[in-house]
Structures are given as C-alpha cells and as structure tokens.
Design a protein around this motif. Structure first.
Motif, mmCIF file in Angstrom:
data_model
loop_
_atom_site.group_PDB
_atom_site.id
_atom_site.type_symbol
_atom_site.label_atom_id
_atom_site.label_comp_id
_atom_site.label_asym_id
_atom_site.label_seq_id
_atom_site.Cartn_x
_atom_site.Cartn_y
_atom_site.Cartn_z
ATOM 1 N N LEU A 100 83.710 -19.583 64.186
ATOM 2 C CA LEU A 100 84.001 -20.764 65.007
ATOM 3 C C LEU A 100 85.191 -21.546 64.459
ATOM 4 O O LEU A 100 86.056 -21.996 65.226
ATOM 5 C CB LEU A 100 82.757 -21.652 65.067
ATOM 6 N N MET A 101 85.260 -21.685 63.130
ATOM 7 C CA MET A 101 86.390 -22.404 62.533
ATOM 8 C C MET A 101 87.707 -21.667 62.765
ATOM 9 O O MET A 101 88.732 -22.293 63.049
ATOM 10 C CB MET A 101 86.163 -22.608 61.036
ATOM 11 N N LEU A 116 88.418 -19.579 65.264
ATOM 12 C CA LEU A 116 88.740 -19.664 66.682
ATOM 13 C C LEU A 116 89.281 -21.044 67.057
ATOM 14 O O LEU A 116 90.357 -21.156 67.662
ATOM 15 C CB LEU A 116 87.493 -19.339 67.516
ATOM 16 N N LEU A 117 88.554 -22.096 66.676
ATOM 17 C CA LEU A 117 88.990 -23.452 67.026
ATOM 18 C C LEU A 117 90.237 -23.879 66.259
ATOM 19 O O LEU A 117 91.100 -24.567 66.805
ATOM 20 C CB LEU A 117 87.848 -24.439 66.777
ATOM 21 N N GLY A 118 90.329 -23.460 64.995
ATOM 22 C CA GLY A 118 91.514 -23.811 64.208
ATOM 23 C C GLY A 118 92.772 -23.149 64.732
ATOM 24 O O GLY A 118 93.843 -23.773 64.789
ATOM 25 N N THR A 119 92.670 -21.908 65.154
ATOM 26 C CA THR A 119 93.820 -21.208 65.724
ATOM 27 C C THR A 119 94.248 -21.848 67.042
ATOM 28 O O THR A 119 95.441 -22.072 67.279
ATOM 29 C CB THR A 119 93.473 -19.721 65.949
ATOM 30 N N ALA A 120 93.272 -22.164 67.883
ATOM 31 C CA ALA A 120 93.593 -22.794 69.168
ATOM 32 C C ALA A 120 94.202 -24.176 68.959
ATOM 33 O O ALA A 120 95.188 -24.541 69.616
ATOM 34 C CB ALA A 120 92.342 -22.887 70.032
ATOM 35 N N ALA A 121 93.643 -24.965 68.048
ATOM 36 C CA ALA A 121 94.175 -26.305 67.791
ATOM 37 C C ALA A 121 95.563 -26.232 67.168
ATOM 38 O O ALA A 121 96.451 -27.023 67.519
ATOM 39 C CB ALA A 121 93.227 -27.078 66.880
ATOM 40 N N THR A 172 96.944 -37.129 68.505
ATOM 41 C CA THR A 172 95.924 -36.149 68.140
ATOM 42 C C THR A 172 96.187 -35.581 66.755
ATOM 43 O O THR A 172 95.260 -35.434 65.941
ATOM 44 C CB THR A 172 95.876 -35.012 69.172
#
Length: 142
Positions: A48-49, A51-56, A71
């Motif tokens: 999850l980290m 996936l979300l870190g790459t997207a962010a 942001t």
C-alpha cells in the motif's frame, strides 16, 4: 557449556554447534507464528505504501494542478512531526483506561488463549472493559 564459556573469549564462535537449540526455540517459542504475523502486517502495508507513494510522487512532481504547492507543504509538514508526538495521545489513553499492555487489553490479538502470566498484573482482562476514575479502576464485562 560452562567450561567452554570460561576457556574461550566471549567473541569467539562455539566449538560445537547445537542445531537442536534452534529447532527447540522455533517450536517452543512459537517463532513461526510470530513470523507469520509479521508478514501479515508488513506485506500489505508495504504494498500500500509503495502504491500510494508512487502515485503521490507522480502527482506532486509531474502533474500541474491547483493546490499542488499546498499539498506538498502539508506532506512535508507531516514528515517533520516526530513519531513520538503521534504516539503520545495513544499512550495517554492507555494509561487513562488503566490498560497497561495493549495485547492484554485486546482479546483479538491472542491466538493461543489468554495472555501469559507476566501480564496478569494488568487490571484489564481480555473479557472486561476497564475505566479509571478518582476512586480507582473499575472493570465490567463486555
């Protein structure tokens, strides 16, 4: 064993390897269960980290949108807060509810029955809801 401790340096390797100690520690210490619990917690959190870190990271670097700077500033401010300050309210809640050990307070964390005897001094049992007041600690059944 004692002779080996007194004759050799504390930093030297043992003269004979007792492999049975490893298997005994693995079985009696429930090491396999601990490894399984660690993997069940770490692997989904890591995925999850990532996936979300790459997207962010992509959204904050490559995309141009209104509020991007704000942001990024919020993310940076969140990284500057020490983890101890985040855990302090949780620590305070545990002491206010008289639950001295979080594992002893949550029956869902036990896979092999009640907590070990070394936690029996805690006023919270797995089947009780405890609260503290000026008159002392009271526990009631859930």
């Amino acid at each position: 064993m004692i002779a080996e401790l007194s004759s050799a340096s504390a930093w030297s390797l043992p003269t004979t390897w007792e492999w049975s100690n490893y298997t005994e520690a693995w079985t009696t210490g429930h090491i396999g269960l601990y490894v399984q619990n660690s993997l069940l917690a770490v692997v989904p959190a890591l995925a999850l980290m990532l996936l979300l870190g790459t997207a962010a990271g992509f959204a904050l670097q490559a995309m141009v949108w209104k509020g991007r700077s704000l942001t990024l500033l919020v993310f940076l401010a969140g990284m500057m807060v020490p983890p101890q300050m985040i855990l302090l309210p949780l620590f305070t809640v545990y002491f206010q509810t008289a639950c001295r050990h979080p594992v002893a307070a949550d029956p869902h964390l036990h896979r092999h029955g009640p907590p070990p005897d070394r936690w029996s001094a805690t006023p919270c049992s797995p089947s009780a809801w405890c609260s503290s007041s000026s008159s002392g600690t009271t526990c009631s059944s859930r």
